[in-house]
Every structure is written in C-alpha cells, then in structure tokens.
Design an enzyme around this catalytic site. Structure first.
Site, short mmCIF file in Angstrom:
data_model
loop_
_atom_site.label_atom_id
_atom_site.label_comp_id
_atom_site.label_asym_id
_atom_site.label_seq_id
_atom_site.Cartn_x
_atom_site.Cartn_y
_atom_site.Cartn_z
N SER A 266 44.10 37.86 45.75
CA SER A 266 43.47 38.84 44.87
C SER A 266 43.87 40.24 45.28
O SER A 266 44.20 40.50 46.44
CB SER A 266 41.94 38.72 44.96
OG SER A 266 41.47 39.23 46.20
N ASP A 267 43.85 41.16 44.31
CA ASP A 267 43.83 42.56 44.70
C ASP A 267 42.50 42.78 45.42
O ASP A 267 41.54 42.04 45.24
CB ASP A 267 43.96 43.47 43.48
CG ASP A 267 44.46 44.86 43.84
OD1 ASP A 267 44.40 45.24 45.03
OD2 ASP A 267 44.91 45.59 42.94
N TRP A 268 42.46 43.82 46.22
CA TRP A 268 41.31 44.02 47.09
C TRP A 268 40.06 44.35 46.26
O TRP A 268 39.96 45.41 45.64
CB TRP A 268 41.62 45.12 48.09
CG TRP A 268 42.20 44.64 49.38
CD1 TRP A 268 41.77 44.95 50.64
CD2 TRP A 268 43.32 43.75 49.59
NE1 TRP A 268 42.52 44.32 51.60
CE2 TRP A 268 43.48 43.57 50.99
CE3 TRP A 268 44.17 43.07 48.73
CZ2 TRP A 268 44.47 42.77 51.54
CZ3 TRP A 268 45.16 42.26 49.28
CH2 TRP A 268 45.30 42.11 50.66
N GLY A 269 39.12 43.40 46.23
CA GLY A 269 37.90 43.58 45.45
C GLY A 269 38.01 43.13 44.01
O GLY A 269 37.13 43.45 43.21
N ALA A 270 39.05 42.37 43.66
CA ALA A 270 39.25 41.98 42.26
C ALA A 270 38.43 40.77 41.84
O ALA A 270 38.33 40.50 40.65
CB ALA A 270 40.74 41.68 42.02
#
Length: 748
Positions: A231-235
């Site tokens: 994931s993108d960070w916090g996605a």
C-alpha cells in the site's frame, strides 16, 4: 533461498505471525519473525534519490535524512528520451540504497500527467504512456540490477493531489486501459518490479487498495505480475477487504490493530487462511531477495555519482528557443546573471521525495567558473515574496551594462509540492516584472527556468531570444545549466509534456480537480498532445520539442512489417539522420502512428517509438525504430481485449509531435474480432457480418430483401436493435429472431 523455503516458513508460522508479516513493523520496516530467521527489511522513499530518515519517519519529507545523491527528478529525466541513461541512474540509486541498508526503494512514479496543475508532476515522467513505460522500465531495471527492489507507483490513476486519499477517478474503459494503465503494464511485463504500490485514490468508486479487479485480475491475471503489492503509506481503509483484493503488505505499522482484524476474519471463516498464506509468502520471498543482496560493508562513490548527476542533468535540459544563435555563450561574453534562483537553486520537489544531497551546486558559481571574465549578479526578486522593487531596479541597471543577461525564473517551492495542486501555470508576478525591466534595458536575454511542472510562457516567449527549460535538475543541476549555456554540453533534451498557451486550453481544464469526491476524466483518450492535435490548438511548445546547437536532416524514410502478411507483426521504421551542422550532437527520432478513417475514436497521431542518435558533424547514420504490434492495439470494449485494427496506417517521423520530417503509409493486418450478435445488436452491425445477414434476412422474406437492397432504408434503420424488428416485420417474433441469431453465431 528458494520460493519453496518461503512456503515452508509460512507453513510453520502461527496465524498471528502470518498476519503480522502483512503489515509494517514501524514506519519503514517490515515485521520480522526471528524464530524462523525472517529479518526485517527497510523500505524508503525515492524515486530520484534514497531518502533514509534518521528519525521514526514521515511521508511528507519533513524530517531529516542521511545524505544521498539527489539525481534529477522524473520531470527532467524523461526529457532525456534516453532509456540507457535512466538505467544508469537506476543502478546508481540501487548502489546507494544497498550502502544505506535499504531493501526496497519506492519508485519510479509513472502516473500520467493528466493536468499540468498536478502538484506532484515533478515526480512523474510524461503525458504519454509509451514514453513513461519505456523509461519507467529502464529505471526499474537499473535499480534491481543491484539487488534492490523497486516499487512501481502509484497504481493507478493517481493524477492529482487534491483530495488524493479519497477522490474517485471516474474513467471510461478505453482511456483507463490505453492511457492510465498502459505504462504500468509495460513496466510490469518488461521489468517485473519486486513490488507495486497501490495508490490512495478510488477508481470508478473503488479504492485501489481493495480493488480485486485492479490488483488481481489485471495486475496478476492479465499482466503476469510475480511480486508483492504494497500500500501507499496510509492508503488502506479496510485491511480485510484489501487482503482479499490482492494487497499483500500494508504500510506503515498500525500497531497490530489491523493484524487482529485479519486474525479475527480467518477465525470467523470470512477469509480463507490460504489467502493470508499467499500474502505472507510473498512478504517472505521479498525479504529473502533483499537479504541476499544486502552488504553491511557497502559504500558508494559520492564524487562519481555527483558527476553522473551532472551528466544526466545536462542531457535533460531542453533548449526551447534560440533566436539568432544567441546560445551558446562564448567564455569571454560580457554577461550578467540575474535571479535569486541562480544563487539559491530549486533542484527538487517538496514532499516524500525530498533528498538530503551529498553536495549542492548553484548555477551562479558554475557560470563564473566557466566564464573567462568577471560575472556580476543581481538577485532581482526574493523567494519569500517580499518587496523586490529595489532588486528589480538594480538588475535592470546591470542588464543595461552587459552584452547578454541570463535571467533565472521559476516556481518557488511553496507553490508546487506533493499534497496540493497548483492554482495556475503562471510565474510569480514579481518575476515577470523583473523580466520586463531587464528586456527594456537589454534585448539579448536568456531565460533559464526552474520548475517542476510546465509554466505559461506565452506572455514573453516571443520577446525573449533564448529560453532554456531547466526543470528541477537535482544537486548537480547548476553545473549542468552552465555546461549548456557555454556549449560544453550540446542540449539534446526533448519535452516529455506539452507547454500550452493557456491553462484554459488544457485537456482536463473543465474536469479538474472534480467535486464532491469525484473527478470525471471527461477528456477521455485525449490527454496531452493527443488533445491539442485533435482540436488543432496552437501550443507554446509541442510534445517532443527541443533544439540543439547543431542541425539534423532526415532522408530515405521507409517502413515495413516484420510479420507474415496473414498474421501481421512489428513494424520497422527506418530513416537516415545526418548531422548537418558544425557541432557533435544528439537527435531524438520520434515515430508517430495514426489510423485515418479508424472505426473507433483515436488521436490523430500517437508516439509509438523513438530512439536517440548521437552524431559527429557531417556524420550520417541509418536508424531503425521498432513499433511493436502490441503498441498498435486499442482496447476493444465489445470483447474486453486488446485488438489491432486492420487498415492503412500513417507513419509520421519527426523531431516533435508537430515537426514531422517524413510521412509514410503502411497496410497493417488486423486481428479477427468475433462479436456475437444479440438482440441488442443493431441492424447496421448485422450487415457488417455478411454470413449472419444472409441467414437472418432470408428468413424475413421480402421485408429482408427490401432492406438488403435499399441503402436509404438501411441507413435510416441502421441503429435499430434487432430485437425490435419484430414490431416492423409481420409474422416475425422475438423468439424467431433469437433462433436465427443463434444459427448465425454458430456459422462464424
């Protein structure tokens, strides 16, 4: 270790340990399982340098990081049109990542530049998917040649910063496939990045992080991706749904909260444990690959990498305009340098990609080192927007005393960053006022631009004899600009995106950045130069444009198909290029393809191949550009598949999308497309299939015969669905029509 050993390791883990592997240990590291000798590995930001933070970490570039080479960001790299050069940059990034103890570097970013207002455009390569795909694959190859994983991002349709963590990119199937996914497809199939990073946004209402069609059906099923999806960070908004969709690793750590959600789902039977096993195995496989290449004693040569950064920056500079050969400057030119950006360079973008450089050159010092005389300087403006009246007056005075004024203009970092989009394409008002004052004092002006996205030049381009697009050029960009100004380097960069005349001319202008959580990609396929060409709009400088200090001639163009006539194949386009000037230089030969009279909507021409050729004065070389058959395909929504349309194709060979040197035509064998006839098929579609038409029309008797020969009647009725003919043909029932269609479909 083998893939089998990763499977064995996961088989011995507890349910809780498996779940822990699929999320981060902290901000940058994966979770270890020490009893099974699965260590933690580090991810860190790229994509044009290694941003290894000394603190707990952040994804906005706020905290400090260890020094690393800041290479030119993607906005500049793409203008080199040189895959081999980008592979060298990727390899250098891999060397530095290994020396800094990093296992996976987050990059490259290959999202399409849908709008020039996107605040993160400096981190992306191009408005064109073919160029972005070829160059993206080159960077991945370079990084992974050093045993370091690349992370291809942001998958997919992350084309704006406004509301980026929630907005739904609402895109029709053809532009989604042909524009926004095509570069990702190429990089995955050609370079097999170790990881692919999902984007924050939604696509047609579904978050990328939990989109099984995107992460599993397309990425793995159609493209054959073999690596890990992170994931993108916090996605991630729903960890269980993301796991089921094909997301293997959530970053950063959630402190065990989402691990517990997975454990609970497996125990409740809503998630098959085999799904978790598959994701955990991919994490272990990634760890094994990263550990195998790790070397605690590794170092990197800061001097060599700085020299490479200067070379790359020099190859990425685009000479937009050079009236009366004002450039290159002679060493003894009486010149003045104006503009704070010459002394305080803007060399990279703001946000997660911000690198702590090993050193930093500025253009003013580098110009003075190459000049044979004293070079005065005037700041002309401040970067914080404070009053510059006195600075402007000083600059105008010095300009009047010089033979040539080199004026540095650009976009200050507070107007262009990850996290927000730009409001306009304009340079700061104070900088335009400065330029006007300098031009009033001296007509021989060279403008050097520093910007992460295109800026509007139409207000002054025709008044300035020389314009150098310097983009953001990394830590050695100051020296590279000086090299170009004095002719140490002959510029060979070409625009990877169009510079429009006005913001209002841009493709997404009325559909950006959207509203109420949705952005409609209403321009469809017509992104970048495709839009301007289709609408025949004037632009300031077209895609692919770039000047040189020498001249090139094209001759003896030819094109042929490599495949058999009945099956088709790749196209080989050849042309002889001659350096007709007095300096060694490089030309980018660009091949554009169109399909006049196509049965589907298309741009007038699309880039389908290119090559960069370096020639000595007077030298000629026969160059060949391969146009892959796969790149001729369009997405046929009737059959949900890539299809080559048969017919006569136009081949335009040029120095830009609008500087066409030769045009050819070649016949291309199309793919057979079988679209079964249904009750919703039209009468016109029936007549496109002679076998089926004969079967159906014979059954209709005289009525069918009349339609078969009466062109006017057919034209009027062409759009009528076959299922509704029953109301116009006595004795013909819907059931009878369906029976006939079944027979016709079996005959094909």
């Amino acid at each position: 270790m083998t893939d089998r050993s990763a499977t064995d390791i996961v088989a011995r883990l507890t349910l809780e340990e498996k779940a822990s592997l699929t999320s981060g240990f902290d901000f940058w590291h994966t979770e270890p399982v020490l009893r099974e000798h699965v260590p933690s590995i580090m991810f860190t930001d790229g994509p044009h340098g290694v941003r290894k933070q000394n603190t707990a970490g952040d994804h906005l570039g706020l905290d400090s990081a260890e020094p690393a080479t800041c290479f030119p960001p993607a906005v500049a790299l793409a203008c080199s049109f040189d895959p081999e050069l980008l592979t060298r940059v990727g390899a250098a990034l891999g060397v530095e990542a290994r020396a800094l103890g990093v296992g996976v570097l987050l990059g490259p970013g290959i999202n399409i530049k849908r709008s020039p207002l996107c605040g993160r455009n400096f981190e992306y390569l191009s408005e064109d998917p073919l160029l972005a795909g070829i160059l993206g694959a080159a960077i991945v190859d370079g990084i992974q040649s050093q045993g370091i994983g690349a992370s291809l991002k942001h998958f997919a349709a992350n084309n704006q910063e406004t509301d980026r963590m929630r907005v739904s990119a609402d895109i029709d199937p053809r532009p989604l496939r042909e524009i926004y996914l095509r570069a990702f497809r190429r990089v995955v199939q050609e370079a097999q990045p170790w990881t692919v990073m999902c984007s924050y946004n939604r696509i047609n209402g579904v978050y990328s992080s939990r989109n099984p069609w995107l992460l599993t059906d397309v990425l793995r099923g159609e493209w054959g991706f073999e690596g890990l999806v992170v994931s993108d960070w916090g996605a991630v908004d729903d960890r269980v749904a993301s796991l089921l969709a094909g997301l293997d690793l959530e970053m950063p750590s959630t402190g065990g909260r989402t691990d517990a959600e997975i454990v609970a789902a497996v125990k409740a039977g809503t998630v098959d444990e085999a799904v978790l096993d598959r994701a955990a195995t991919r994490v272990v496989e990634l760890v094994h690959k990263a550990v195998e290449a790790s070397d605690p004693d590794a170092t990197f040569d800061t001097d060599a990498h700085h020299a490479l950064a200067r070379e790359v920056a020099g190859q990425s500079v685009v000479l937009l305009r050079n009236e009366n050969d004002l450039l290159p400057l002679a060493a003894d030119t009486n010149l003045v340098v104006i503009g704070e950006l010459a002394r305080t360079p803007r060399y990279q973008g703001a946000g997660s990609s911000r690198i702590e450089p090993t050193r930093l050159d500025n253009a003013l010092d580098e110009i003075r080192s190459l000049s044979g005389r004293e070079v005065p300087f005037a700041a002309g403006y401040t970067l914080d927007g404070s009053d510059s009246t006195g600075l402007v007056n000083e600059a105008a005075t010095l300009a009047g005393e010089a033979d040539v004024a080199v004026v540095f203009l650009g976009v200050p970092p507070q107007f262009e960053s990850e996290g927000f989009d730009r409001d306009d394409l304009d340079l700061p008002v104070v900088q335009i006022a400065l330029l006007d004052a300098v031009l009033a004092a001296n007509q021989k002006v060279v403008v050097v631009l520093s910007n992460g996205g295109v800026v509007r030049l139409s207000g002054f381009a025709d008044r300035v004899p020389a314009i150098v697009e310097g983009w953001l050029l990394g830590q050695a960009g100051g020296g590279a600009v000086a090299d170009v100004l004095f002719g140490v380097v002959n510029p060979s960069g070409r625009l990877a995106e169009t510079i429009p005349i006005r913001l209002e001319d841009t493709p997404a202008h009325t559909n950006f950045p959207g509203e109420h959580g949705h952005v409609r990609y209403g321009e469809g396929l017509f992104v970048g130069y495709r839009w301007y060409d289709a609408r025949r709009l004037d632009v300031s400088f077209p895609f692919g444009h770039g000047l040189s200090y020498t001249t090139f001639e094209y001759s003896d163009a030819a094109a042929e198909s490599d495949g058999a006539a009945e099956t088709g194949g790749d196209l080989t386009v050849e042309v002889t290029v001659t350096n007709s000037g007095e300096r060694a230089g490089a030309e980018v030969v660009q091949v554009y393809v169109g399909v006049p009279g196509s049965a589907v909507t298309r741009a007038p021409r699309e880039l389908k191949g290119f090559t960069k050729v370096r020639l000595e004065p007077g030298e000629s070389r026969r160059v060949a550009v391969i146009v892959r058959r796969d790149d001729l395909t369009y997405w046929d929504t009737r059959v949900d598949s890539w299809v080559v349309e048969g017919g006569t194709y136009s081949i335009d060979i040029g120095a830009s999308s609008r500087a066409i040197r030769h045009s050819l035509a070649i016949d291309v064998k199309g793919d057979a497309v079988r679209v079964p006839l249904t009750m919703e098929s039209s009468l016109g579609e029936l007549f496109e299939n002679p076998v089926a038409a004969e079967i159906v029309l014979q059954a209709f008797g005289p009525t069918g015969g009349d339609l078969a020969i009466d062109e006017n009647a057919l034209k009027m009725a062409a759009s009528m669905p076959l299922g509704r003919i029953a109301g116009f043909a006595p004795g013909v029932t819907p059931e009878r029509i369906q029976q006939l269609l079944d027979v016709a479909n079996r005959q094909e």
